[in-house]
Design a protein around this motif. Structure first.
Motif: not given
Lengths: 365, 172
Positions: A152-175
């Motif tokens: 899960a990906v969140i901020t202080a205000d609320g949820i943002v999305g989930k991690v969809l794909r993971v690369y070596g040093s970056t990730s794609l987050v589906l909003l």
């Protein structure tokens, strides 16, 4: 042979299109969560993300210099105001801790399991997909940092999305406003459950709420925990519009609490713990004790403990963490934090809800 | 030796150096991914599409156009979470069409470029819409006002992009 020469361009065009359509069809058929990331995606992300990361770093550094050294106007006044706020909050804490004690006793009686965000990782948003139809962002943390798909990906205000794909040093987050996303959600007051989805135009709607229910605009939407990705009780947003929808369901528009179009820093929930509520140290986890606490004649509560007997109903998830442990402020979290955020804000109101929700609410992602 | 793939048609044909051929599409894809974070409205634009049209009309070689369009589109696809090929197919068609039209029309003046970009933007969106709905099963809504306004916005930006491309193209 002459015909082939004359229509060479068209033949090549048809061949290239055919190959791409074939490749597309194969991908659509094989799409599964366990599918390995294609090499071309790794190359594309690898060619774009270093520059994005560099620009994000430059931007953060510039902003940091400005905020920390140049723009210090009003800091003294702000400090005074914050101190006053701390005093007010200390008084509130007395009241809230009593509510929490009561809630814990009830949870223990019901063998209620709480979900805790026990570890988060701060990440910076470094890029997007650049497409209106693919609402996702790239963050600067990847496999090497311990990020895994479906976190899960969140901020202080609320949820943002989930991690969809993971690369070596970056990730794609589906909003959450992408049309392929789905989040198990529950309305704060009415306790109606539904599935939160994005639309092609980027709006967020709450689906699967029956049309004979009444949902007032302005009501808060929280995560239900039924999707197995977001812990229960995180703030999602507010209902903005309710209209009769197709078939038997309402068409409920939700405005996300987090500003999804201007994301800068996010928190990836890297670990969620689950534990059974335990009664407090004073013991007395008996119904009679709880009832006795409500009878007249019990010792009066502290002066500031106004409405101490009222059930815990007010705090949304993002602010309710103060009861079980340290107050959680994701904005203040370091890059690797270990927090004990109590994410079930209303266990008392919905005691019969087990951790796993009915199948209809499961896995909307 | 030709620096890049160019055609030998009788109309005026241009070519691009290898660094320009590689770096300009990469820069377009990068900016398309980065700028929307700072300026959310930028998702209306499609910089890689403008570069595809710009390259195709300058080279006036349908094969070069479709290859350039296809590669730029696939690169763009790779950054999204959708299957690879949606932008690839759309930009292959646009690259082929723009270079074929470039042989027959004068695409050196700003007015022609403006209209050409609107036309190919709509073509791109129609192809994308059909594939995304028909083959991938995405839910999409077609809105003519939105598409036409986006087309005009892209065409305005396109005129500027083509002016920049004019500076790096070389006469064969």
């Amino acid at each position: 042979m002459d015909v082939l020469g004359r229509y060479r361009n068209l033949i090549v065009l048809v061949g290239v299109l055919f190959a791409q359509v074939l490749g597309l069809a194969v991908q659509v058929k094989r799409t599964t969560d366990s599918e390995p990331t294609r090499l071309i995606r790794i190359w594309a992300v690898g060619s774009v993300s270093p520059l994005e990361r560099m620009l994000a770093w430059a931007q953060t550094s510039t902003r940091g210099i400005w905020r920390n050294y140049v723009y210090l106007r009003g800091v003294r006044a702000e400090n005074r105001s914050l101190k006053a706020q701390i005093e007010r909050m200390s008084l509130d804490q007395v009241r809230i801790s009593q509510d929490a004690d009561q809630a814990r006793r009830l949870q223990a009686l019901l063998a209620f399991k709480e979900q805790f965000i026990s570890q988060t990782m701060a990440a910076q948003v470094i890029g997007s997909t650049g497409s209106e139809l693919s609402r996702s962002v790239y963050i600067d943390k990847g496999e090497r940092d311990g990020i895994r798909p479906d976190m899960a990906v969140i901020t202080a205000d609320g949820i943002v999305g989930k991690v969809l794909r993971v690369y070596g040093s970056t990730s794609l987050v589906l909003l959450i406003d992408d049309q392929t996303s789905g989040v198990g959600a529950i309305l704060d007051k009415t306790r109606l459950q539904g599935i939160l989805r994005g639309t092609p135009s980027g709006e967020v709607v709450l689906e699967k709420v029956m049309s004979d229910e009444t949902v007032p605009p302005g009501e808060q939407v929280l995560t239900s925990g039924g999707d197995g990705i977001f812990p229960k009780g995180l703030l999602v947003g507010r209902v903005t519009k309710v209209a009769p929808g197709s078939e038997l369901f309402l068409n409920i528009r939700v405005r996300p609490a987090a500003d999804l179009s201007r994301l800068e820093e996010v928190l990836v929930v890297t670990k969620i713990d689950e534990r059974q509520a335990e009664p407090d140290q004073t013991g007395g986890a008996r119904a009679i004790d709880i009832l006795a606490g409500r009878l007249p004649g019990v010792p009066s509560k502290p002066e500031n403990a106004v409405n101490a007997d009222a059930p815990a109903t007010a705090a949304p998830a993002s602010t309710a963490g103060s009861t079980a442990g340290p107050v959680v402020n994701p904005k203040a979290a370091p890059s690797e934090t270990s927090v004990a955020a109590k994410v079930s804000p209303k266990p008392v109101k919905a005691p019969a809800e087990p951790k796993t929700q009915p199948a209809a609410q499961d896995s909307p992602h | 030796m030709a620096i890049t793939y160019t055609s030998g048609e009788q109309v005026e044909v241009y070519r691009f150096s290898v660094p320009a051929t590689v770096l300009i599409p990469l820069a377009a894809v990068f900016l398309q991914a980065w700028l929307p974070l700072r300026f959310p409205f930028f998702t209306v634009f499609d910089l890689p599409l403008l570069v595809t049209i710009g390259f195709a009309t300058a080279r006036r070689n349908p094969l070069a156009g479709l290859v350039t369009g296809g590669l730029i589109g696939i690169l763009q696809d790779a950054l999204t979470h959708h299957p690879i090929g949606l932008y690839g197919i759309s930009k292959t068609v646009v690259g082929f069409g723009a270079s074929s039209l470039g042989i027959k029309l004068d695409v050196e003046n700003a007015g022609a470029r403006f209209l050409l970009t609107i036309f190919f933007y709509v073509v791109h969106e129609v192809v994308y819409f059909m594939i995304a709905r028909g083959l991938v099963g995405l839910h999409m809504e077609w809105s003519w006002p939105h598409e036409l306004l986006s087309g005009v916005a892209n065409a305005l930006l396109g005129v500027l992009v083509f002016m920049l491309l004019d500076r790096v193209k070389q006469r064969t």
